[in-house]
Motif scaffolding. Structure first.
Motif, PDB file in Angstrom:
ATOM      1  N   TYR A 280       9.482  -2.626 -14.434  1.00  0.00           N
ATOM      2  CA  TYR A 280       9.573  -1.419 -14.886  1.00  0.00           C
ATOM      3  C   TYR A 280       7.934  -0.902 -15.299  1.00  0.00           C
ATOM      4  O   TYR A 280       7.543   0.094 -15.599  1.00  0.00           O
ATOM      5  CB  TYR A 280      10.243  -1.623 -16.416  1.00  0.00           C
ATOM      6  CG  TYR A 280      11.654  -1.466 -16.431  1.00  0.00           C
ATOM      7  CD1 TYR A 280      12.512  -0.134 -16.237  1.00  0.00           C
ATOM      8  CD2 TYR A 280      12.509  -2.017 -15.572  1.00  0.00           C
ATOM      9  CE1 TYR A 280      13.141   0.363 -15.703  1.00  0.00           C
ATOM     10  CE2 TYR A 280      13.575  -1.964 -15.095  1.00  0.00           C
ATOM     11  CZ  TYR A 280      14.183  -0.530 -15.234  1.00  0.00           C
ATOM     12  OH  TYR A 280      15.013  -0.156 -14.791  1.00  0.00           O
ATOM     13  N   ARG A 289       6.459   6.087 -16.733  1.00  0.00           N
ATOM     14  CA  ARG A 289       6.717   5.491 -18.111  1.00  0.00           C
ATOM     15  C   ARG A 289       7.308   6.264 -19.278  1.00  0.00           C
ATOM     16  O   ARG A 289       8.253   6.120 -20.151  1.00  0.00           O
ATOM     17  CB  ARG A 289       5.261   4.801 -18.645  1.00  0.00           C
ATOM     18  CG  ARG A 289       5.270   3.845 -20.168  1.00  0.00           C
ATOM     19  CD  ARG A 289       4.221   3.917 -20.731  1.00  0.00           C
ATOM     20  NE  ARG A 289       2.896   3.741 -20.207  1.00  0.00           N
ATOM     21  CZ  ARG A 289       1.697   3.685 -20.211  1.00  0.00           C
ATOM     22  NH1 ARG A 289       1.858   3.798 -20.820  1.00  0.00           N
ATOM     23  NH2 ARG A 289       0.936   2.951 -19.151  1.00  0.00           N
ATOM     24  N   TRP A 292      11.329   6.106 -18.473  1.00  0.00           N
ATOM     25  CA  TRP A 292      11.950   4.941 -19.068  1.00  0.00           C
ATOM     26  C   TRP A 292      12.235   5.226 -20.651  1.00  0.00           C
ATOM     27  O   TRP A 292      12.723   3.749 -20.710  1.00  0.00           O
ATOM     28  CB  TRP A 292      11.639   3.877 -17.926  1.00  0.00           C
ATOM     29  CG  TRP A 292      10.744   3.559 -17.993  1.00  0.00           C
ATOM     30  CD1 TRP A 292       9.773   3.337 -16.972  1.00  0.00           C
ATOM     31  CD2 TRP A 292       9.815   1.922 -18.529  1.00  0.00           C
ATOM     32  NE1 TRP A 292       8.664   2.669 -17.491  1.00  0.00           N
ATOM     33  CE2 TRP A 292       9.383   2.015 -18.652  1.00  0.00           C
ATOM     34  CE3 TRP A 292      10.431   1.934 -19.898  1.00  0.00           C
ATOM     35  CZ2 TRP A 292       8.069   0.898 -18.798  1.00  0.00           C
ATOM     36  CZ3 TRP A 292       9.414   0.543 -21.158  1.00  0.00           C
ATOM     37  CH2 TRP A 292       8.564   0.358 -20.400  1.00  0.00           C
ATOM     38  N   GLN A 293      11.282   4.935 -20.680  1.00  0.00           N
ATOM     39  CA  GLN A 293      10.840   4.492 -22.426  1.00  0.00           C
ATOM     40  C   GLN A 293      11.334   5.310 -23.757  1.00  0.00           C
ATOM     41  O   GLN A 293      11.668   4.040 -24.094  1.00  0.00           O
ATOM     42  CB  GLN A 293       9.120   5.021 -22.731  1.00  0.00           C
ATOM     43  CG  GLN A 293       7.977   3.616 -22.461  1.00  0.00           C
ATOM     44  CD  GLN A 293       7.140   3.821 -23.500  1.00  0.00           C
ATOM     45  OE1 GLN A 293       6.280   5.195 -23.175  1.00  0.00           O
ATOM     46  NE2 GLN A 293       6.140   3.118 -23.201  1.00  0.00           N
ATOM     47  N   VAL A 296      14.551   2.904 -23.352  1.00  0.00           N
ATOM     48  CA  VAL A 296      14.773   1.503 -23.468  1.00  0.00           C
ATOM     49  C   VAL A 296      14.163   1.307 -24.685  1.00  0.00           C
ATOM     50  O   VAL A 296      15.128   0.664 -25.612  1.00  0.00           O
ATOM     51  CB  VAL A 296      13.080   0.965 -22.679  1.00  0.00           C
ATOM     52  CG1 VAL A 296      12.644  -0.807 -23.214  1.00  0.00           C
ATOM     53  CG2 VAL A 296      13.370   0.601 -21.223  1.00  0.00           C
ATOM     54  N   ALA A 297      13.565   2.344 -26.058  1.00  0.00           N
ATOM     55  CA  ALA A 297      13.204   2.204 -26.963  1.00  0.00           C
ATOM     56  C   ALA A 297      14.839   2.972 -27.816  1.00  0.00           C
ATOM     57  O   ALA A 297      15.381   1.752 -28.803  1.00  0.00           O
ATOM     58  CB  ALA A 297      13.073   3.651 -27.156  1.00  0.00           C
ATOM     59  N   THR A 300      16.137  -0.981 -27.543  1.00  0.00           N
ATOM     60  CA  THR A 300      16.083  -1.717 -28.518  1.00  0.00           C
ATOM     61  C   THR A 300      16.705  -1.740 -29.972  1.00  0.00           C
ATOM     62  O   THR A 300      16.475  -3.083 -30.192  1.00  0.00           O
ATOM     63  CB  THR A 300      14.206  -1.497 -28.382  1.00  0.00           C
ATOM     64  OG1 THR A 300      13.805  -1.129 -27.305  1.00  0.00           O
ATOM     65  CG2 THR A 300      13.908  -2.897 -29.253  1.00  0.00           C
ATOM     66  N   LEU A 333      11.578  -6.569 -26.067  1.00  0.00           N
ATOM     67  CA  LEU A 333      12.161  -5.609 -25.188  1.00  0.00           C
ATOM     68  C   LEU A 333      11.082  -4.563 -25.819  1.00  0.00           C
ATOM     69  O   LEU A 333      10.639  -4.057 -25.224  1.00  0.00           O
ATOM     70  CB  LEU A 333      13.492  -5.030 -25.834  1.00  0.00           C
ATOM     71  CG  LEU A 333      14.379  -4.433 -24.812  1.00  0.00           C
ATOM     72  CD1 LEU A 333      13.838  -4.751 -23.752  1.00  0.00           C
ATOM     73  CD2 LEU A 333      15.813  -4.296 -25.090  1.00  0.00           C
ATOM     74  N   LEU A 337       8.659  -2.988 -24.949  1.00  0.00           N
ATOM     75  CA  LEU A 337       8.475  -1.247 -24.764  1.00  0.00           C
ATOM     76  C   LEU A 337       7.298  -0.499 -24.669  1.00  0.00           C
ATOM     77  O   LEU A 337       6.909   0.751 -24.146  1.00  0.00           O
ATOM     78  CB  LEU A 337       9.106  -0.840 -25.916  1.00  0.00           C
ATOM     79  CG  LEU A 337       9.379   0.996 -26.153  1.00  0.00           C
ATOM     80  CD1 LEU A 337      10.180   1.410 -25.129  1.00  0.00           C
ATOM     81  CD2 LEU A 337      10.249   0.756 -27.136  1.00  0.00           C
ATOM     82  N   ALA A 421       3.623  -2.988 -30.524  1.00  0.00           N
ATOM     83  CA  ALA A 421       4.320  -1.608 -29.882  1.00  0.00           C
ATOM     84  C   ALA A 421       3.860  -0.089 -31.259  1.00  0.00           C
ATOM     85  O   ALA A 421       3.457   0.743 -31.376  1.00  0.00           O
ATOM     86  CB  ALA A 421       5.748  -2.226 -31.774  1.00  0.00           C
ATOM     87  N   TYR A 426       4.441   3.023 -31.511  1.00  0.00           N
ATOM     88  CA  TYR A 426       5.956   3.007 -31.873  1.00  0.00           C
ATOM     89  C   TYR A 426       6.037   2.538 -33.625  1.00  0.00           C
ATOM     90  O   TYR A 426       6.798   0.839 -33.098  1.00  0.00           O
ATOM     91  CB  TYR A 426       6.855   1.995 -30.750  1.00  0.00           C
ATOM     92  CG  TYR A 426       7.374   3.001 -29.910  1.00  0.00           C
ATOM     93  CD1 TYR A 426       8.986   3.817 -29.481  1.00  0.00           C
ATOM     94  CD2 TYR A 426       6.441   2.120 -28.571  1.00  0.00           C
ATOM     95  CE1 TYR A 426       8.638   3.977 -28.393  1.00  0.00           C
ATOM     96  CE2 TYR A 426       6.318   2.927 -27.523  1.00  0.00           C
ATOM     97  CZ  TYR A 426       7.665   3.850 -27.609  1.00  0.00           C
ATOM     98  OH  TYR A 426       8.574   4.804 -26.430  1.00  0.00           O
TER      99      TYR A 426
END
Lengths: 506, 509
Positions: A280, A289, A292-293, A296-297, A300, A333, A337, A421, A426
């Motif tokens: 990924y 990115r 899929w982010q 995945v977020a 997570t 993760l 991420l 992150a 994030y």
């Protein structure tokens, strides 16, 4: 006759890749070590001392680590290489994961030695399966091709399915094995389906080629690729137990023989995360990115929250640790991420730190579980600080490290992941992650409180601590404290161990 | 000597207790007297280093960090091992190293159930390292590490040697603080990431003064730190862990908690949150001021409702720390001076009150106010000491407590430029009313416990005796300091002024 000769002559033209044996040495050592052990044992059956299998396994894993060192130098000096016609990649990242898997083999072998003796379950099969499984894990970590990822995953998993069910006399062990097998097979199907769709969209299963293809080409109709990405995520999600694909984990962790649980929590998690990151972040990171982010977020968030909250309502320590490992998976993760160099390094640091924390914690659980591997209730830990002060102290240090208290590896692991992150924007997820860390801290504290503050009913039992298990715990505690107090070396290694793909020729 | 102190002084004072603890680990558990001696000697040695630092401190430049230690630490994240001492840290460092030997002296014949002085003293020494380290650390990560190191020994002290509700109290204490730290560390990472050089070194961050970080971001980041430090203070409405922790903790734990641990929160505001995020601080100042005053009044009212002496003193801490936080929220140098003085005064006075509570509990086996009475008859010296401490606590001029409260109230009259003057003057009036309530609950407490005749059940109890020698040794220095600081407040103000005026200048006050 002439036809046959023609065929023979033609075979000479089939291109065979150059095999750089030294580059795949760690993997070969693990695999051959496993096969040789099986051979040797079946030839000289019954004439080997009981400790032979464990010593053999530990030597093999150590040899694999030793083989990693020159490769690391090579990669640091002359950059990453692609091996076996682009099927595998030799970079810092894969090497560190390889070493991590070997460390968890060593720790699990120590536990297994003590465990098998206590449970009167002899046999080299345990060690053989573990070595083969580790070899599969290393294959996953070094894979440069989706098909190789899948092969590695299968080698890794099939061996662990069997290991989970190896305790013949415990029904829960059989149940764990079956459950893990059914769900694992299911997740493999998802992964394979995702690989097929990705192949359809990009025309290759080779990660370098996919990356190059996506960099050159803008796919206007990308539904196929997005479907592939989503299915592969489900497949990996099952392996690392990301919520909502986590349901197997508490049952399997609880039912499996405890040393096998330790192996699953460390080696399997590390290998699966390595493959996830490679696919990924490294392959699809530069181009896909933003697609899929968000997905995945969301995973997570779920993983962090569900792992933390379900953990506090458990009363079985093994299940608690299983749920807490789900929360830890959420933290890892978070590093994935971040999809940055800092994120990769943080993920790696976390995986290494978690190897020590988890292996050590399950070592304590294995010892307290006593013969029959059944005493895992919280009440079995009452008064442990009086009957076994050393054991209670070890468990406390490991649990506090899992909770992320400074001066332990767990703090810095969480710290790096959070920093990565925050850097990637994030911050809200970093805050949420820390809040769930407080929730899980409650669960760790519950165990500490039970060991130290609770009055035991009657005379507390003194669990026997076999030397091998004691050694494993000692290694883990030293690892956790050394990484926590002097994090420099490991974080330097993690920063140098960038995950890279090497362009391969056609 | 000076050179040695310059290079090694702060490292020595920070880790000396830890070395003592390591030595104690090697001594078998049974030789209890050896442990008492070792712990006391360690604490005294640490105090001696503290005195040497105090003597070699250059008071004419108290605004600068002295005895600076700066080493490479975690290179990859730019976190350095930086320690330094200035006029802000100095009084708190002195308070810490001064009070610890007294606690060990007091422990000579007051080991709480279930015994095991070895473990108890080792935890206290680790705690001392954590507290000293927090006050001298000049790097956010280093500070955070020490800040958290404090947490564990206190958790075990409450959990193992505490009262009947110790399990609940210890977990509550731990989780509350951890919750605050969790948000604080994210705020630290954010501050460092957004700073120009991505550093964690506090003087560098202070020099930037939040440059390049927008107001909105500063408000959010300050919020994270506010929770971390505010819970530790504790500020209303995050104070609920404090009464439980104090009531359940052993006497030594209560004393250390009141004397030093709570100051970590207020110190954090002055050292980190305000100078590093001045814009955020200005936005938060009214909120902090209002919560502080609510804390003053709420704490005082709660005190009036208590039936347990220790719980009453705990709630009085909430009120007193309210004054300190009100002073901090004015963002003026008068306010900051008052805050540091208030921290030291509260440390001495409330620490002393918890000592007294412990000794009364030991004699009467209860702290229920209505069962006590006639302390002046049964133990006159102790009764007088309690009298002095309650007077000091309610802010009687001539005793240390006054200089913590009066300038705090005064500073709210003229808050920093840009803060709402009417709001702060209103807060000033309400806070002043709080002092009346304080006089009320403290005098009432004193009247009910010390005056009158002893209640029937204790009238002829042979256990009840007057102050013992270890108690005298432990208490006399505190009592002397309470009086000395009351008469010569300049002893502290002169040290803190240069340091806090820099902070106040930076935040625009």
């Amino acid at each position: 006759m002439t036809g046959f000769v023609a065929v023979l002559a033609a075979t000479e033209d089939i291109p065979t890749p150059d095999v750089d044996w030294s580059a795949i040495a760690p993997n070969l050592i693990l695999m051959l070590g496993g096969i040789l052990l099986l051979t040797v044992v079946s030839v000289v059956r019954g004439r080997l001392p009981g400790w032979f299998h464990a010593v053999w396994t530990i030597s093999v894993a150590t040899a694999a680590i030793v083989a990693v060192v020159p490769l690391w130098q090579r990669v640091q000096d002359s950059g990453p290489e692609s091996v076996l016609a682009g099927a595998l990649v030799l970079d810092g990242f894969s090497l560190v994961v390889t070493a991590t898997i070997c460390v968890s083999v060593i720790l699990a072998a120590l536990l297994l030695e003590a465990y098998l003796r206590r449970e009167r379950l002899g046999g080299p099969e345990w060690y053989v399966l573990m070595l083969l499984s580790a070899s599969g894990g290393v294959t996953m970590a070094t894979a440069n091709d989706l098909v190789v990822v899948f092969i590695g995953l299968e080698i890794l998993s099939v061996a662990v399915y069997v290991l989970a069910a190896m305790h013949r006399r415990r029904v829960s062990s059989q149940e764990a094995g079956l459950k893990y097998f059914v769900l694992g097979a299911f997740s493999s199907a998802f992964l394979l389906y995702g690989i097929a769709l990705t192949y359809g969209a990009t025309g290759s299963t080779n990660l370098s080629r996919i990356q190059a293809f996506l960099a050159d080409t803008v796919i206007t109709q990308n539904a196929l690729l997005l479907g592939g990405l989503a299915f592969m995520l489900v497949g990996f999600g099952f392996k690392v137990a990301v919520v909502p694909f986590h349901n197997w984990k508490p049952d399997v962790y609880q039912g499996s023989p405890t040393p096998v649980t330790a192996f699953m929590a460390t080696a399997v998690t590390a290998a699966a995360f390595a493959a996830l990151l490679r696919v990924y972040v490294t392959t699809f990171g530069p181009t896909y990115r933003t697609e899929w982010q968000p997905l995945v977020a969301a995973l997570t968030v779920l993983t962090l929250v569900v792992g933390a909250f379900l953990a506090i309502s458990q009363t079985n320590v093994k299940r608690m640790l299983a749920y807490s490992s789900i929360n830890h998976a959420g933290f890892v993760l978070l590093g994935v991420l971040a999809a940055s160099a800092a994120g990769d390094a943080a993920t790696l640091f976390y995986l290494v730190a978690y190897t020590f924390m988890a292996a050590g914690s399950f070592a304590v659980v294995a010892v307290v579980g006593r013969r029959g591997d059944g005493h895992h209730d919280l009440s079995d830990y009452q008064g442990l600080s009086r009957s076994r002060p050393g054991l209670a102290l070890v468990f406390t240090i490991l649990l506090l490290s899992q909770a992320g208290v400074p001066l332990t590896a767990g703090f810095l692991a969480k710290f790096y992941v959070l920093a990565a992150a925050v850097e990637s924007g994030y911050t809200w997820l970093a805050v949420l992650a820390m809040l769930t860390a407080v929730v899980s801290a409650f669960m760790y504290l519950r165990i500490v409180v039970t060991m130290y503050f609770a009055e035991p009913e009657g005379e507390p039992r003194r669990p026997r601590i076999p030397a091998a298990a004691g050694l494993a715990m000692g290694l883990c505690v030293v690892g956790v404290l050394v990484i926590g107090i002097v994090p420099g070396p490991l974080s330097d290694v993690a920063n140098d161990a960038v995950s890279q793909l090497v362009a391969v020729g056609r | 000597m000076t050179e040695f102190l310059n290079d090694w002084g702060l490292i020595l004072i920070t880790f000396l207790p830890l070395v003592g603890a390591l030595v104690m680990i090697l001594v078998p558990k049974e030789s209890e007297d050896t442990h008492k001696l070792l712990a006391l000697v360690t604490a005294l040695a640490t105090a001696v280093v503290g005195v040497l630092l105090l003597l070699n401190f250059n008071y004419s430049s108290a605004g600068e960090l002295q005895f600076l230690v700066d080493h490479q630490w975690i290179e990859v994240i730019n976190s350095r091992f930086v320690m330094g001492l200035d006029g802000l840290s100095l009084p708190l460092l002195a308070l810490t190293v001064g009070i610890m030997p007294l606690v060990f002296v007091y422990s000579w014949n007051h080991i709480p159930e279930p015994g095991n002085p070895k473990a108890f003293f080792i935890l206290m020494l680790v705690l001392e390292t954590g507290m000293i380290g927090s006050f001298v650390a000049q790097d956010l990560i280093l500070f955070f590490v020490f800040f958290e190191v404090v947490l564990l020994p206190m958790y075990f002290m409450i959990g193992v040697w505490g009262g009947p509700e110790r399990k609940y109290a210890s977990i509550k204490f731990f989780l509350y603080t951890l919750f605050g730290s969790a948000l604080m560390i994210v705020a630290f990472i954010g501050v460092s990431y957004l700073s120009k050089t991505q550093t964690f070194v506090i003087p560098e961050l202070t020099a930037f003064g939040g440059a390049g970080i927008t107001k909105a971001t500063q408000v959010i980041l300050f919020g994270g730190m506010f929770l971390g430090f505010g819970i530790k203070v504790p500020m209303f409405p995050f104070h609920t862990w404090l009464p439980d922790a104090h009531t359940q903790a052993p006497t030594q734990g209560s004393v250390i908690l009141a004397a030093v641990l709570l100051k970590l929160g207020t110190y954090g505001f002055l050292r980190i949150a305000i100078p590093v995020l001045p814009l955020g601080a200005r936005q938060w100042a009214p909120v902090i001021g209002v919560l502080a005053v609510i804390g003053i009044i709420y704490g005082a009212l709660a005190c009036l409702a208590q039936t347990d002496m220790k719980r009453l003193i705990a709630f009085s801490s909430v009120a007193h720390m309210g004054f300190t936080m009100l002073a901090i929220s004015t963002l003026t140098d008068l306010g900051f001076n008052a805050a540091v003085f208030g921290m030291v005064a509260h440390g001495l006075i409330t620490g002393m009150l918890f000592f007294l509570a412990g000794s009364i509990k030991e004699r009467y086996h209860t702290l229920e106010i209505k069962r006590l009475g006639g302390l002046l008859v049964q133990a006159p010296k102790m009764g007088w000491i309690l009298g002095l401490c309650t007077m000091a606590s309610l802010g009687l001029p001539g005793l240390a407590g006054f200089w913590g409260e009066f300038p705090a109230i005064l500073s709210a009259y003229a808050p920093a430029v840009g803060l709402s003057v009417p709001l702060f003057r209103t807060l000033m009036v309400v806070a002043a009313l709080g002092t009346v309530l304080a006089a009320g609950y403290l005098l009432w407490l004193y009247q009910r416990t010390a005056f009158g005749t002893p209640t029937e059940e204790f009238a002829s109890d042979p256990h009840i005796h007057d102050v013992e020698t270890p108690e005298w040794i432990a208490w006399t220095p505190l009592l002397i300091l309470i009086v000395v600081f009351g008469f010569v407040p300049g002893l502290i103000f002169n040290v803190t002024q240069p340091a806090v005026s820099l902070i106040a200048g930076a935040v625009g006050g």
